[in-house]
Write an enzyme that holds these catalytic residues in place. Structure first.
Site, PDB file in Angstrom:
ATOM      1  N   HIS A  36     -40.554 -23.901 -10.449  1.00 28.76           N
ATOM      2  CA  HIS A  36     -39.675 -23.261  -9.484  1.00 28.76           C
ATOM      3  C   HIS A  36     -38.410 -24.089  -9.485  1.00 28.76           C
ATOM      4  O   HIS A  36     -38.349 -25.126  -8.829  1.00 28.76           O
ATOM      5  CB  HIS A  36     -40.295 -23.233  -8.082  1.00 28.76           C
ATOM      6  CG  HIS A  36     -41.152 -22.038  -7.853  1.00 28.76           C
ATOM      7  ND1 HIS A  36     -41.704 -21.748  -6.630  1.00 28.76           N
ATOM      8  CD2 HIS A  36     -41.523 -21.025  -8.672  1.00 28.76           C
ATOM      9  CE1 HIS A  36     -42.394 -20.626  -6.727  1.00 28.76           C
ATOM     10  NE2 HIS A  36     -42.309 -20.172  -7.954  1.00 28.76           N
ATOM     11  N   TRP A  67     -48.848 -20.618  -3.233  1.00 30.56           N
ATOM     12  CA  TRP A  67     -48.341 -21.693  -2.373  1.00 30.56           C
ATOM     13  C   TRP A  67     -48.746 -21.378  -0.938  1.00 30.56           C
ATOM     14  O   TRP A  67     -48.656 -20.226  -0.507  1.00 30.56           O
ATOM     15  CB  TRP A  67     -46.812 -21.814  -2.462  1.00 30.56           C
ATOM     16  CG  TRP A  67     -46.291 -22.740  -1.410  1.00 30.56           C
ATOM     17  CD1 TRP A  67     -46.327 -24.104  -1.435  1.00 30.56           C
ATOM     18  CD2 TRP A  67     -45.708 -22.387  -0.139  1.00 30.56           C
ATOM     19  NE1 TRP A  67     -45.796 -24.611  -0.264  1.00 30.56           N
ATOM     20  CE2 TRP A  67     -45.416 -23.593   0.534  1.00 30.56           C
ATOM     21  CE3 TRP A  67     -45.413 -21.164   0.482  1.00 30.56           C
ATOM     22  CZ2 TRP A  67     -44.836 -23.615   1.823  1.00 30.56           C
ATOM     23  CZ3 TRP A  67     -44.841 -21.190   1.758  1.00 30.56           C
ATOM     24  CH2 TRP A  67     -44.553 -22.407   2.407  1.00 30.56           C
ATOM     25  N   ASP A  80     -42.053 -27.388  -8.218  1.00 32.48           N
ATOM     26  CA  ASP A  80     -40.857 -26.887  -7.537  1.00 32.48           C
ATOM     27  C   ASP A  80     -39.904 -28.065  -7.338  1.00 32.48           C
ATOM     28  O   ASP A  80     -40.289 -29.100  -6.786  1.00 32.48           O
ATOM     29  CB  ASP A  80     -41.256 -26.261  -6.191  1.00 32.48           C
ATOM     30  CG  ASP A  80     -40.068 -25.639  -5.463  1.00 32.48           C
ATOM     31  OD1 ASP A  80     -39.044 -26.333  -5.286  1.00 32.48           O
ATOM     32  OD2 ASP A  80     -40.169 -24.469  -5.047  1.00 32.48           O
ATOM     33  N   ASP A 134     -33.449 -25.225  -0.713  1.00 26.79           N
ATOM     34  CA  ASP A 134     -33.388 -24.036  -1.561  1.00 26.79           C
ATOM     35  C   ASP A 134     -31.989 -23.466  -1.716  1.00 26.79           C
ATOM     36  O   ASP A 134     -31.771 -22.273  -1.523  1.00 26.79           O
ATOM     37  CB  ASP A 134     -34.374 -22.967  -1.049  1.00 26.79           C
ATOM     38  CG  ASP A 134     -35.822 -23.392  -1.244  1.00 26.79           C
ATOM     39  OD1 ASP A 134     -36.275 -23.421  -2.388  1.00 26.79           O
ATOM     40  OD2 ASP A 134     -36.490 -23.723  -0.237  1.00 26.79           O
ATOM     41  N   LYS A 147     -46.558 -29.339  -2.584  1.00 29.58           N
ATOM     42  CA  LYS A 147     -45.358 -29.619  -1.783  1.00 29.58           C
ATOM     43  C   LYS A 147     -45.560 -30.902  -0.988  1.00 29.58           C
ATOM     44  O   LYS A 147     -46.682 -31.244  -0.630  1.00 29.58           O
ATOM     45  CB  LYS A 147     -45.095 -28.437  -0.847  1.00 29.58           C
ATOM     46  CG  LYS A 147     -43.787 -28.496  -0.112  1.00 29.58           C
ATOM     47  CD  LYS A 147     -43.432 -27.147   0.481  1.00 29.58           C
ATOM     48  CE  LYS A 147     -42.123 -27.241   1.258  1.00 29.58           C
ATOM     49  NZ  LYS A 147     -41.649 -25.936   1.694  1.00 29.58           N
TER      50      LYS A 147
HETATM   51  C1  RNT Z   1     -42.115 -22.900  -0.504  1.00 30.73           C
HETATM   52  C2  RNT Z   1     -42.381 -22.650  -1.941  1.00 30.73           C
HETATM   53  C3  RNT Z   1     -42.593 -21.221  -2.317  1.00 30.73           C
HETATM   54  C4  RNT Z   1     -41.619 -20.277  -1.649  1.00 30.73           C
HETATM   55  C5  RNT Z   1     -41.635 -18.875  -2.196  1.00 30.73           C
HETATM   56  C6  RNT Z   1     -40.973 -17.904  -1.306  1.00 30.73           C
HETATM   57  O1  RNT Z   1     -41.693 -24.159  -0.239  1.00 30.73           O
HETATM   58  O2  RNT Z   1     -41.353 -23.201  -2.725  1.00 30.73           O
HETATM   59  O3  RNT Z   1     -42.567 -21.102  -3.686  1.00 30.73           O
HETATM   60  O4  RNT Z   1     -40.316 -20.744  -1.711  1.00 30.73           O
HETATM   61  O5  RNT Z   1     -42.920 -18.506  -2.511  1.00 30.73           O
HETATM   62 ZN    ZN Z   2     -41.396 -22.747  -4.797  1.00 30.76          ZN
END
Ligand code: RNT
Ligand code: ZN
Length: 421
Positions: free
Chosen positions: A288, A187, A261, A298, A230
């Protein structure tokens, strides 16, 4: 609760599930085979061990200052061991390159090698757990203007390409040493705060950089590559080079995995619906699992409808063997060991809920156009005695039942975390 009570409750629960044609024992057997990739970065607020002194940045933000953050690899390992003692099953540990152990020497990210992960490998081997890895494209002076692999500066791109290659090699060494394939997930934060005048060139540079990273052939039994899209980040609100469409097309055309994610989409958009779409074209994906609150915040994973929808899609779609389930959240406002335990136990609960759903009957009803029965059963599912099944599972896997794990974490906080100052 006594063992006898647990067993009686479980037996009655199994009978209730059997009325719906569900074999709880078979569901539990399946669940024990699932390894969740638990993210190391909840343990230390995504700081890593390069001693840069800075807290994350580059699109990531951790809030809170609960005492007891892990400050060394040994502390992080000890904290994680405390967490997994309270989570049923055998799981994995997901590292970032910034957690390398360089023995006090400054080793830049384009010079990292498997030797800097030898303690991690030895530890994982002794605990019989798998490891995963992420190249670290943030919290570093060579993230210039928020850019890494898309930078117009060739030297910057070259540095980060080298980092990516190093990480894939480290991943392969890890996978080989442990006899468990390592997933290396990429990422990058690259994007623009304000409206860009050129959305094309950074994406074309990104393809070139990625192709250079993935050019060295690496045995897929040892290392698997994945790319993580993202929508936006802090400071990259207007444009993200590695968007969903970008990486989906990249993964399909290049044969990498794609990491979905849960926090990386519009707030009302769920990754659950993407799983079967993407897996129609890709052999495997990574997840994720996270919880965004209003944005990609998060938060610790809780047993929400969207978590359950994710688990249902994986299980009901028959995708357990093709989905690498990982967690990604970082909350520094609560006990970090508890954060691991809560999020992972919730992921497992969601999977067990999906595994104990009367899916054969639901699908049959749907096939025959009987949507009334489908809806009726989906609602009945919600009040089946799941708690008795989960409790019994924890009990038989040798971890605390119900909220009993909390006292253990509180004891650890008192004995260990609170002394860290
Ligand atoms: C960031 C991504 C990534 C990070 C981690 C720490 O938006 O989600 O995966 O959160 O690699
Ligand atoms: Zn992530």
């Amino acid at each position: 609760m006594t063992t006898k009570q647990l067993e009686t409750a479980y037996r009655i629960a199994c009978e209730r599930y059997a009325e719906h044609g569900v074999n709880v024992e078979a569901a539990i057997k399946k669940l024990t085979t699932v390894a969740i990739s638990i993210h190391c970065w909840q343990g230390d607020d995504v700081r890593g061990f390069e001693n840069s002194g800075t807290s994350v940045g580059d699109g990531l933000a951790v809030t809170g200052n609960y005492p007891g953050r892990a400050r060394t690899p040994d502390e992080l390992r000890a904290d994680f061991e405390q967490a997994i003692a309270l989570i049923p099953g055998t799981h994995r540990f997901n590292l970032h390159a910034s957690y390398a152990e360089t023995g006090g020497r400054r080793v830049d990210r384009d010079a990292l090698g498997a030797e800097h992960f030898k303690n991690w490998i030895a530890w994982a081997k002794s605990r019989k757990i798998g490891l995963d890895l992420n190249p670290t494209y943030f919290s570093h002076p060579k993230v210039v203007g928020g850019l890494t692999l898309t930078s117009p500066d060739k030297a910057i791109r070259r540095f980060w390409i080298e980092h990516g290659i190093r990480c894939r090699e480290i991943g392969a060494t890890i996978g080989k040493a442990l006899g468990k394939t390592c997933l290396t997930n990429l990422w990058i934060p690259d994007g623009m705060k304000d409206t860009p005048s050129d959305r094309r060139a950074p994406r074309e540079r990104l393809v070139e950089s990625l192709d250079a990273i993935f050019a060295p052939k690496i045995d897929r039994r040892h290392n698997l590559d994945s790319v993580e899209p993202k929508l936006f980040g802090i400071g990259a609100e207007s444009y993200t080079a590695g968007s969903h469409e970008f990486y989906l097309a990249y993964a399909v055309s290049r044969g990498t995995l794609l990491t979905l994610d849960a926090g990386h989409y519009h707030p009302t958009e769920c990754i659950s619906d993407k799983i079967s779409s993407v897996l129609t074209f890709l052999p495997e994906i990574a997840l994720h699992v996270s919880r965004g609150v209003r944005w990609d915040s998060d938060h610790v994973v809780t047993l929400t409808d969207s978590l359950q929808a994710i688990a249902q899609e994986i299980v009901w779609g028959g995708y357990l063997g093709r989905t690498h389930i990982g967690l990604d959240y970082f909350d520094a406002s609560i006990n970090r060991v508890a954060a691991w335990v809560i999020g992972t136990r919730n992921m497992l609960k969601a999977l067990l809920l999906a595994l104990t759903a009367p899916i054969a009957r639901l699908k049959q009803a749907e096939l025959t156009g009987d949507y009334t029965t489908r809806l009726a059963l989906m609602e009945e599912m919600k009040t089946l005695p799941f708690g008795a099944v989960w409790d019994h599972y924890c009990h038989r896997m040798g971890v605390p039942v119900g909220a009993a794990w909390l006292a253990e974490v509180q004891g650890y906080e008192k004995r260990v975390l609170s002394l860290r100052g």
